[in-house]
Design a protein around this motif. Structure first.
Motif, short mmCIF file in Angstrom:
data_model
loop_
_atom_site.label_atom_id
_atom_site.label_comp_id
_atom_site.label_asym_id
_atom_site.label_seq_id
_atom_site.Cartn_x
_atom_site.Cartn_y
_atom_site.Cartn_z
N LEU A 80 0.82 -1.21 0.00
CA LEU A 80 0.00 0.00 0.00
C LEU A 80 0.86 1.26 0.00
O LEU A 80 0.51 2.27 -0.62
CB LEU A 80 -0.94 -0.01 1.20
N PHE A 81 2.00 1.21 0.69
CA PHE A 81 2.91 2.35 0.69
C PHE A 81 3.43 2.61 -0.72
O PHE A 81 3.36 3.75 -1.22
CB PHE A 81 4.08 2.12 1.63
N TYR A 82 3.93 1.57 -1.37
CA TYR A 82 4.48 1.76 -2.71
C TYR A 82 3.40 2.15 -3.71
O TYR A 82 3.64 2.94 -4.63
CB TYR A 82 5.21 0.49 -3.17
N GLN A 83 2.19 1.59 -3.53
CA GLN A 83 1.10 2.01 -4.41
C GLN A 83 0.78 3.49 -4.23
O GLN A 83 0.43 4.17 -5.18
CB GLN A 83 -0.15 1.16 -4.14
N SER A 84 0.90 3.98 -2.99
CA SER A 84 0.62 5.39 -2.75
C SER A 84 1.63 6.29 -3.46
O SER A 84 1.37 7.48 -3.68
CB SER A 84 0.63 5.70 -1.24
N LEU A 85 2.78 5.73 -3.82
CA LEU A 85 3.78 6.47 -4.60
C LEU A 85 3.51 6.39 -6.09
O LEU A 85 4.18 7.05 -6.88
CB LEU A 85 5.19 5.92 -4.32
N ILE B 93 3.75 3.52 -7.84
CA ILE B 93 4.57 2.48 -8.45
C ILE B 93 3.67 1.31 -8.86
O ILE B 93 2.82 0.88 -8.08
CB ILE B 93 5.68 2.01 -7.49
N PRO B 94 3.82 0.79 -10.07
CA PRO B 94 2.96 -0.30 -10.55
C PRO B 94 3.11 -1.56 -9.70
O PRO B 94 4.20 -1.86 -9.18
CB PRO B 94 3.45 -0.54 -11.98
N LEU B 95 2.03 -2.30 -9.60
CA LEU B 95 2.01 -3.52 -8.78
C LEU B 95 3.05 -4.54 -9.24
O LEU B 95 3.66 -5.22 -8.42
CB LEU B 95 0.61 -4.13 -8.81
N LYS B 96 3.26 -4.63 -10.54
CA LYS B 96 4.22 -5.60 -11.06
C LYS B 96 5.62 -5.33 -10.51
O LYS B 96 6.37 -6.25 -10.19
CB LYS B 96 4.23 -5.55 -12.59
N GLN B 97 6.00 -4.05 -10.39
CA GLN B 97 7.30 -3.70 -9.84
C GLN B 97 7.31 -3.91 -8.33
O GLN B 97 8.31 -4.38 -7.77
CB GLN B 97 7.65 -2.26 -10.19
N ILE B 98 6.21 -3.56 -7.67
CA ILE B 98 6.13 -3.74 -6.22
C ILE B 98 6.35 -5.20 -5.85
O ILE B 98 7.04 -5.52 -4.87
CB ILE B 98 4.76 -3.25 -5.69
N MET C 42 10.09 -6.00 -5.69
CA MET C 42 11.03 -5.09 -5.06
C MET C 42 11.84 -5.74 -3.95
O MET C 42 13.00 -5.39 -3.73
CB MET C 42 10.31 -3.83 -4.54
N HIS C 43 11.25 -6.69 -3.25
CA HIS C 43 12.00 -7.32 -2.15
C HIS C 43 13.11 -8.22 -2.68
O HIS C 43 13.97 -8.67 -1.91
CB HIS C 43 11.04 -8.12 -1.26
N ARG C 44 13.11 -8.49 -3.98
CA ARG C 44 14.18 -9.29 -4.58
C ARG C 44 15.17 -8.43 -5.37
O ARG C 44 16.02 -8.96 -6.07
CB ARG C 44 13.57 -10.35 -5.51
N MET C 45 15.03 -7.12 -5.28
CA MET C 45 15.89 -6.23 -6.05
C MET C 45 17.04 -5.68 -5.20
O MET C 45 16.90 -5.50 -3.99
CB MET C 45 15.07 -5.03 -6.58
N GLU C 46 18.14 -5.36 -5.89
CA GLU C 46 19.24 -4.67 -5.25
C GLU C 46 18.85 -3.22 -4.98
O GLU C 46 17.91 -2.68 -5.59
CB GLU C 46 20.49 -4.70 -6.15
N GLY D 190 16.58 3.20 -8.94
CA GLY D 190 16.16 3.42 -10.32
C GLY D 190 14.65 3.55 -10.45
O GLY D 190 14.14 4.42 -11.16
N ILE D 191 13.94 2.67 -9.75
CA ILE D 191 12.47 2.72 -9.79
C ILE D 191 11.97 4.03 -9.20
O ILE D 191 11.08 4.69 -9.76
CB ILE D 191 11.87 1.51 -9.04
N CYS D 192 12.54 4.41 -8.07
CA CYS D 192 12.09 5.65 -7.41
C CYS D 192 12.42 6.88 -8.26
O CYS D 192 11.61 7.82 -8.34
CB CYS D 192 12.72 5.77 -6.03
N ALA D 193 13.59 6.88 -8.89
CA ALA D 193 13.97 8.01 -9.73
C ALA D 193 13.03 8.13 -10.93
O ALA D 193 12.61 9.24 -11.30
CB ALA D 193 15.41 7.85 -10.21
N GLN D 194 12.69 6.99 -11.53
CA GLN D 194 11.78 7.00 -12.67
C GLN D 194 10.39 7.47 -12.25
O GLN D 194 9.74 8.24 -12.96
CB GLN D 194 11.69 5.61 -13.29
N GLN D 195 9.95 7.02 -11.06
CA GLN D 195 8.64 7.44 -10.59
C GLN D 195 8.61 8.93 -10.27
O GLN D 195 7.61 9.61 -10.51
CB GLN D 195 8.23 6.62 -9.36
N MET D 196 9.72 9.44 -9.74
CA MET D 196 9.80 10.88 -9.48
C MET D 196 9.67 11.67 -10.79
O MET D 196 8.97 12.69 -10.86
CB MET D 196 11.11 11.23 -8.79
#
Length: 250
Positions: free
Chosen positions: A55-60, A62-67, A70-74, A80-86
């Motif tokens: 729910l936090f990431y959705q509030s930003l 960020i698409p569900l597929k990326q969310i 995310m726990h498996r990402m470096e 990168g995801i946050c910069a793109q979303q910004m």
């Protein structure tokens, strides 16, 4: 034994539909255990934390597929995801600002209609610089119209109402920048009687300009006529284009 929660309770906690939780399970975002006796979903405290993070990431935005991943990402991927979303949010903010500006133009046009209905034939000046020819096939000018339909103007003369020219109002700076050599009208100062003109959207496009012109000419000698488009709407069962029309007082 760890405390667990049924899907209905989780849905109430987070104010989300059970169908949403089932979809999240389907795409692998959260994986509640199933009760071995009745097959009902049982959400653990850990699942509550996962749902909270989703729910936090959705509030930003960020698409569900990326969310989901995310726990498996470096950390670099998170950045990168946050910069793109910004970047996306900044673009959306600019688009929203532009949309608000266009809505303000339209609301101003509606306010103008109301004012002209209450105060016809006011003597005023014209806040336009100049009007250049405009044909509907001219795509760049059509784009300007889309940004602000009130730029669309019609130019006539009191002595020749049948000679009507379509135009687009621009600034002198635009005229110089874009190299216009021909204009339909340029502001030389002067006074104008202004009123609301209605043109019916019907064969022949009848309008009430001659009636208004007769009222103004009863007291004044007149010259150029400038009509600025405001909006289209239904009035007395008829679809009409509404214009703010200015008649030059000589």
């Amino acid at each position: 034994m760890e405390h667990t929660f049924p899907i209905g309770q989780i849905a109430n906690y987070f104010d989300i539909a059970p169908s949403t939780l089932r979809y999240w399970e389907e795409v692998g975002v959260v994986t509640p255990q199933k009760n071995s006796k009745n097959g009902y979903r049982e959400y653990s405290v850990s699942d509550l934390m996962i749902i909270s993070d989703v729910l936090f990431y959705q509030s930003l935005g960020i698409p569900l597929k990326q969310i989901r991943d995310m726990h498996r990402m470096e950390l670099a991927s998170h950045e990168g995801i946050c910069a793109q979303q910004m970047k996306t949010l900044h673009q959306q903010r600019l688009a929203l600002k532009r949309r608000i500006s266009k809505l303000q133009y339209h609301m101003a046009a509606l306010d103008t209609i109301r004012h002209l209905q209450e105060h016809p034939y006011e003597i005023t000046t014209l806040d336009l610089d100049c009007i250049v020819p405009f044909e509907l096939v001219e795509i760049e000018k059509l784009k300007q119209y889309i940004e602000n339909p009130r730029l669309y103007s019609r130019v006539q003369h009191s002595d020749h109402l049948d000679e009507e020219h379509r135009g687009l109002s621009i600034t002198q700076a635009q005229k110089a920048r874009e190299g216009y050599t021909h204009t339909l009208w340029e502001n030389q100062g002067g006074r104008y009687a202004t009123f609301l003109m209605r043109e019916e959207i019907a064969p022949g496009f009848p309008n009430d300009l001659p009636l208004h012109l007769a009222v103004v000419q009863a007291e004044h000698t007149t010259g150029a006529i400038i009509s600025r488009f405001l909006t289209c709407a239904l009035e007395n069962g008829k679809s009409c284009d509404f214009y703010q029309t200015y008649i030059e007082i000589l």
